[in-house]
Design an enzyme around this catalytic site. Structure first.
Site, PDB file in Angstrom:
ATOM      1  N   PRO A 199      14.628  13.668 -39.576  1.00 41.52           N
ATOM      2  CA  PRO A 199      15.380  13.589 -38.319  1.00 41.52           C
ATOM      3  C   PRO A 199      15.258  14.808 -37.408  1.00 41.52           C
ATOM      4  CG  PRO A 199      16.880  13.831 -40.181  1.00 41.52           C
ATOM      5  CD  PRO A 199      15.516  13.610 -40.747  1.00 41.52           C
ATOM      6  N   TYR A 225      20.212  24.411 -32.650  1.00 42.05           N
ATOM      7  CA  TYR A 225      19.498  24.278 -33.924  1.00 42.05           C
ATOM      8  C   TYR A 225      19.620  25.626 -34.623  1.00 42.05           C
ATOM      9  CZ  TYR A 225      17.344  19.887 -32.352  1.00 42.05           C
ATOM     10  OH  TYR A 225      17.126  18.597 -31.939  1.00 42.05           O
ATOM     11  N   LYS A 275      12.483  12.607 -33.329  1.00 42.86           N
ATOM     12  CA  LYS A 275      11.268  11.955 -32.839  1.00 42.86           C
ATOM     13  C   LYS A 275      11.183  10.460 -33.161  1.00 42.86           C
ATOM     14  CE  LYS A 275       8.914  14.943 -30.517  1.00 42.86           C
ATOM     15  NZ  LYS A 275       9.833  14.948 -29.384  1.00 42.86           N
ATOM     16  N   HIS A 330      19.684  17.074 -20.577  1.00 40.13           N
ATOM     17  CA  HIS A 330      19.723  18.418 -21.154  1.00 40.13           C
ATOM     18  C   HIS A 330      18.414  19.121 -20.807  1.00 40.13           C
ATOM     19  CE1 HIS A 330      23.175  18.270 -24.283  1.00 40.13           C
ATOM     20  NE2 HIS A 330      23.421  17.444 -23.297  1.00 40.13           N
ATOM     21  N   TYR A 344       9.025  18.966 -28.061  1.00 40.05           N
ATOM     22  CA  TYR A 344      10.407  18.476 -28.113  1.00 40.05           C
ATOM     23  C   TYR A 344      10.662  17.457 -27.011  1.00 40.05           C
ATOM     24  CZ  TYR A 344      15.462  18.631 -28.967  1.00 40.05           C
ATOM     25  OH  TYR A 344      16.761  18.294 -29.275  1.00 40.05           O
TER      26      TYR A 344
HETATM   27  C1  DHB Z   1      20.522  14.429 -32.943  1.00 35.70           C
HETATM   28  C2  DHB Z   1      19.767  14.223 -34.071  1.00 35.70           C
HETATM   29  C3  DHB Z   1      18.624  14.933 -34.256  1.00 35.70           C
HETATM   30  O1  DHB Z   1      17.881  14.755 -35.354  1.00 35.70           O
HETATM   31  C4  DHB Z   1      18.203  15.876 -33.336  1.00 35.70           C
HETATM   32  O2  DHB Z   1      17.090  16.599 -33.568  1.00 35.70           O
HETATM   33  C5  DHB Z   1      18.949  16.066 -32.206  1.00 35.70           C
HETATM   34  C6  DHB Z   1      20.111  15.339 -32.012  1.00 35.70           C
HETATM   35  C7  DHB Z   1      21.776  13.665 -32.729  1.00 35.70           C
HETATM   36  O3  DHB Z   1      22.077  12.784 -33.539  1.00 35.70           O
HETATM   37  O4  DHB Z   1      22.480  13.944 -31.764  1.00 35.70           O
END
Ligand code: DHB
Length: 398
Positions: free
Chosen positions: A300, A208, A304, A79, A392
């Site tokens: 989450p 997001y 990271k 990506h 990121y």
């Molecule tokens: C996923 C989880 C995340 O916390 C994130 O920032 C991006 C992707 C996932 O589970 O796909």
């Protein structure tokens, strides 16, 4: 139960056989450094542990260039950007253009599967389903790891070095005496409601989304399976939600003038994920070194956790390798300080995007509008976008 304790000597004893412990074991074995991994859970339980789906380029390189498995490259998806969405409008951040990096979408649970298979293939010593694990004598030259194996046999490992990779609920960090350890912790007043759905992707890249109804993340697993999350109350019970209610909640958080419509399918899994931030300082005690969630937890948002664990493991491996190759402990002595530098950057990034994208019940109008200003600052400035993109995709290692 066999009352006799069997003694095993080895170079590195690894407490915890999740992704961090297995990656370390894999790297050490490749370098000819003897090691044993013990793990309280069984293979299936670890496989079913929730993990995020985004890998930094450095994490992918650790897997593909050390011969774990090429599956991350063949089954994962590159990506080159993400969408930040607010006020119903998406703003794409183009990582390749901004920082010349990409991330990979690959379920992190698959990394555990790949690593466990690679350890088995290469004859690694990994013992699952052990009980009554203890670590002792960490400040001596002969630290100990004691455990009972799945057959009831008691063992004592006498390694030179103990790696504590036993995750956020592990025992290792508690072996650092309270007066020598600082537990840096915060909780958040929200959680994530996560689903897996058998549906096609709703968008080419991750979204997001910040909205007046709270945060949502539209992620993916593959062509047929998608992962999505929405901000919820930590006490939420997933079973109280029908599929229709879940879809309505997700949809209203991404609604906008562009008419973005989520592609729906059967929901095959739902769960609530807690949010917390934690850092144990230092990440070393005597001859024990913590790595991954054993030493720190991030919320989450931004995915990271596993990436940070692998960054720790790389630094720890380099230090252990230098110890055996040159007899110098300089890198081991610098381990805690070195990894904590990245850990705190990642803590800040995870906290920053979490607080920016989630809403709070007690949020004032001022706070709400300030956050709009912050989001506009990122998307309208190349510097702002680069700051986000660098974090990121993962900071270069020092
Ligand atoms: C996923 C989880 C995340 O916390 C994130 O920032 C991006 C992707 C996932 O589970 O796909």
């Amino acid at each position: 139960m066999n009352a006799e304790v069997r003694i095993i000597t080895t170079q590195v004893g690894i407490v915890g056989g999740g992704p961090a412990g297995l990656m370390l074991s894999h790297l050490l074995s490749r370098a000819g450094i003897e090691n044993i991994v013990i793990e309280t859970r069984d293979h299936e339980t670890i496989r079913n542990t929730h993990r995020a789906g985004i890998l930094e380029a450095g994490t992918v390189r650790m897997l593909s260039e050390t011969g774990v498995d090429g599956r991350v490259l063949t089954e994962g998806h590159r990506h080159d950007g993400v969408d930040l969405r607010f006020n119903g409008t998406s703003h794409r951040l183009d990582f390749q253009d901004l920082v010349g990096e990409s991330v990979w979408l690959y379920g992190q649970t698959e990394i555990f599967v790949d690593l466990a298979a690679a350890r088995k293939r290469d004859g690694g010593d990994v013992r699952f389903s052990v009980t009554d694990t203890e670590v002792a004598d960490l400040e001596t030259d002969v630290p100990k790891i004691r455990f009972t194996d799945a057959n009831g046999q008691r063992f004592e490992i006498r390694p030179d070095i103990v790696a504590g990779t036993d995750g956020s609920k592990g025992i290792c960090k508690h072996a650092i005496p309270k007066e020598k350890r600082t537990d840096n912790f915060i909780a958040y007043p929200f959680a994530w409601f996560g689903i897996l759905t058998e549906a096609p992707a709703s968008a080419p890249e991750l979204i997001y989304a910040q909205s007046e109804h709270g945060f949502a993340l539209i992620s993916q697993r593959n062509e047929h399976l998608q992962r999505m999350y929405f901000q919820c109350d930590p006490e939420e019970n997933p079973d109280d939600w029908s599929d229709d209610q879940i879809w309505a909640e997700l949809q209203r958080r991404v609604d906008g003038p562009d008419g973005l419509t989520l592609k729906r399918g059967p929901i095959t899994e739902k769960m609530v994920l807690p949010f917390r931030s934690y850092v144990c300082e230092p990440m070393r005690h005597g001859n024990m070194f913590l790595a991954g969630d054993a030493g720190h937890t991030v919320p989450p948002t931004g995915a990271k956790g596993l990436n940070l664990a692998f960054a720790d493991v790389q630094v720890l491996f380099d230090a252990i390798e230098a110890h055996y190759a040159t007899g110098s402990d300089e890198l081991l002595d610098g381990y805690s300080e070195k990894v904590l530098d990245r850990v705190w950057k990642a803590q800040n990034f995870s906290y920053w995007i979490t607080t920016m994208l989630h809403s709070r019940q007690d949020q004032s109008t001022f706070e709400r509008k300030r956050i709009q200003g912050e989001l506009n600052n990122i998307v309208s400035s190349r510097f702002g976008q680069q700051y986000f993109a660098e974090a990121y995709t993962g900071w270069p290692s020092a």
